[in-house]
Write a protein that holds these residues in place. Structure first.
Motif, PDB file in Angstrom:
ATOM      1  N   ARG A 229       0.815  -1.209   0.000  1.00 23.85           N
ATOM      2  CA  ARG A 229       0.000   0.000   0.000  1.00 23.85           C
ATOM      3  C   ARG A 229       0.851   1.262   0.000  1.00 23.85           C
ATOM      4  N   ALA A 230       2.063   1.178   0.524  1.00 24.28           N
ATOM      5  CA  ALA A 230       2.932   2.358   0.593  1.00 24.28           C
ATOM      6  C   ALA A 230       3.742   2.567  -0.681  1.00 24.28           C
ATOM      7  N   MET A 231       3.662   1.646  -1.613  1.00 22.18           N
ATOM      8  CA  MET A 231       4.461   1.729  -2.833  1.00 22.18           C
ATOM      9  C   MET A 231       3.781   2.586  -3.894  1.00 22.18           C
ATOM     10  N   ASP A 232       4.563   2.999  -4.881  1.00 21.47           N
ATOM     11  CA  ASP A 232       4.026   3.655  -6.075  1.00 21.47           C
ATOM     12  C   ASP A 232       3.521   2.568  -7.014  1.00 21.47           C
ATOM     13  N   LEU A 233       2.215   2.500  -7.167  1.00 22.29           N
ATOM     14  CA  LEU A 233       1.599   1.426  -7.951  1.00 22.29           C
ATOM     15  C   LEU A 233       1.119   1.903  -9.319  1.00 22.29           C
ATOM     16  N   THR A 234       1.774   2.916  -9.845  1.00 25.89           N
ATOM     17  CA  THR A 234       1.444   3.364 -11.201  1.00 25.89           C
ATOM     18  C   THR A 234       1.764   2.241 -12.188  1.00 25.89           C
ATOM     19  N   PRO A 235       0.819   1.849 -13.029  1.00 22.39           N
ATOM     20  CA  PRO A 235       1.069   0.728 -13.952  1.00 22.39           C
ATOM     21  C   PRO A 235       2.208   1.037 -14.924  1.00 22.39           C
ATOM     22  N   LYS A 236       2.911   0.005 -15.290  1.00 26.47           N
ATOM     23  CA  LYS A 236       3.949   0.149 -16.309  1.00 26.47           C
ATOM     24  C   LYS A 236       3.363  -0.032 -17.700  1.00 26.47           C
ATOM     25  N   SER A 237       2.304  -0.828 -17.780  1.00 26.68           N
ATOM     26  CA  SER A 237       1.635  -1.045 -19.070  1.00 26.68           C
ATOM     27  C   SER A 237       0.199  -1.479 -18.806  1.00 26.68           C
ATOM     28  N   ILE A 238      -0.633  -1.357 -19.825  1.00 27.77           N
ATOM     29  CA  ILE A 238      -2.030  -1.782 -19.749  1.00 27.77           C
ATOM     30  C   ILE A 238      -2.374  -2.557 -21.018  1.00 27.77           C
TER      31      ILE A 238
END
Length: 418
Positions: A229-238
């Motif tokens: 939950r504390a991480m940057d979870l921005t997707p790398k791809s979709i």
């Protein structure tokens, strides 16, 4: 005069006439019902996705892109980088975007990562929005919103835990058991692939794959749900993007720019065009269904002719009396045609009534159970044309017994048979 005579003749044989009309009515109601289901199925298929101007994915084929992005069938040839997605979303002619990510499953149902924009912009059946039957949308990283069929088939209710499996197998051997989800909401029935989809957030898709690389868990790595939950979870791809434009006039220019995108090979397709292309491949069943229902009506007409022909032997004396009082062979033949036309017209009217009554009663039930929208309405121009053709066919089929009656001679009719 002939009409009154034919009605009186039918009244004298009311039992046979009513049974014939009933058989014709059932066949007509069945034919109209199949026709309405056929057109309803086609309309429902075409309205699987509405209000979306473009579907964008990795370069492949338009049907393949439609299958995996909308129908959750098959796999993407490649993903779209997050940078390319942001570049498309930031274009001035783009009004909204819905990113989706596929690749996981839950007990045979596809898991789709998306954002709240999906619930706001996804439309089906013209302009119908997605409605939550129970619960709410995503309020937590590990919330899941289930389609109606997922909840019904697996017996889930709001608050139940579910575990997502890696890959698309019906039985997932590699599960993300360390990061279970919670059912936060259940969508109302739509009759679209949405019903068979487990919806989670894009960030949740990234979270459950933190310790994964190249489709397998990284040995020796085990990140807890709290740490994730504390991480940057921005997707790398979709996997794909649903796109709405600010003006319909800009759709084709945007499609061309995306198809010529220099950073990576992309494909943008118009959903309606792709749906028509797909329907042309699977629409054989539609023709088969129409053919079967047509055979039912033909069988009923043959039954009507058989009923009239079987009564001719019993009506020899009646025909003879008509000839004796001055009716010519042509008049007797016209009487048979008129009787057949009257039966066909009565059958068409009774069948239409049965069809409308059935549509009024069964329409909401079919919509709720199967998501097939069959609106109650009077027969369309096409259906009226079919009814008119049926009555004409009934009149023409009356020529067969008319020829038989025409050939009966006066002497044959007055002869007393032992």
């Amino acid at each position: 005069m002939l009409l009154r005579l034919s009605l009186q003749s039918l009244a004298n044989r009311r039992s046979t006439a009513l049974l014939t009309i009933l058989a014709l009515a059932i066949s007509i109601a069945l034919f109209l019902g199949v026709e309405r289901v056929r057109t309803g199925a086609r309309a429902s298929f075409a309205n699987t996705i509405a209000g979306t101007d473009l579907i964008v994915g990795a370069r492949s084929g338009s049907v393949q892109l439609l299958l995996y992005s909308v129908f959750r069938i098959g796999n993407a040839t490649n993903n779209i980088t997050w940078e390319s997605y942001r570049d498309i979303a930031d274009r001035p002619e783009v009004a909204w975007t819905v990113p989706i990510s596929l690749g996981d499953s839950h007990r045979g149902f596809r898991v789709m990562g998306t954002t709240d924009a999906y619930f706001e912009h996804y439309r089906f059946r013209g302009n119908a929005p997605l409605i939550l039957a129970k619960g709410e949308r995503f309020n937590d990283l590990f919330d899941a919103v289930l389609g109606a069929d997922v909840a019904a088939d697996l017996g889930y209710k709001v608050g139940d835990p579910i575990v997502v499996a890696h890959g698309l197998g019906a039985v997932g051997f590699t599960k993300h058991e360390d990061m279970p989800f919670r059912v936060s909401g259940i969508l109302a029935k739509t009759g679209t692939p949405v019903d068979r989809t487990v919806h989670v957030t894009l960030k949740a898709i990234e979270a459950i794959h933190v310790d994964w690389q190249s489709g397998a868990r990284t040995p020796g790595h085990s990140t807890s749900a709290d740490d994730v939950r504390a991480m940057d979870l921005t997707p790398k791809s979709i996997t794909a993007v649903l796109v709405g434009v600010t003006s319909k006039l800009k759709t084709f220019s945007l499609q061309r720019r995306i198809n010529e995108y220099p950073e990576e090979p992309l494909l943008a397709v118009l959903p309606g065009v792709a749906l028509q292309e797909l329907w042309s491949l699977i629409g054989v069943a539609e023709s088969a269904l129409a053919g079967v229902s047509g055979m039912v009506v033909l069988t009923a007409l043959i039954g009507m002719v058989a009923a009239i022909l079987s009564s001719l032997s019993e009506r020899r004396r009646e025909m003879a009396i008509l000839r004796a009082v001055g009716a010519g062979p042509r008049t007797v033949g016209c009487l048979m045609v008129l009787e057949a036309g009257t039966l066909a017209l009565a059958g068409a009217l009774a069948g239409t009534f049965l069809f409308l009554a059935g549509l009024l009663i069964a329409g909401p039930i079919v919509d709720q159970a199967y998501g097939l929208y069959l609106p109650f309405s009077l027969p369309s121009a096409r259906e009226l044309l079919i009814l008119g053709g049926f009555v004409c066919a009934g009149i023409l089929s009356g020529l067969i017994p008319a020829i038989g009656a025409y050939r009966m001679s006066l002497a044959d009719g007055m002869t007393v048979r032992q």
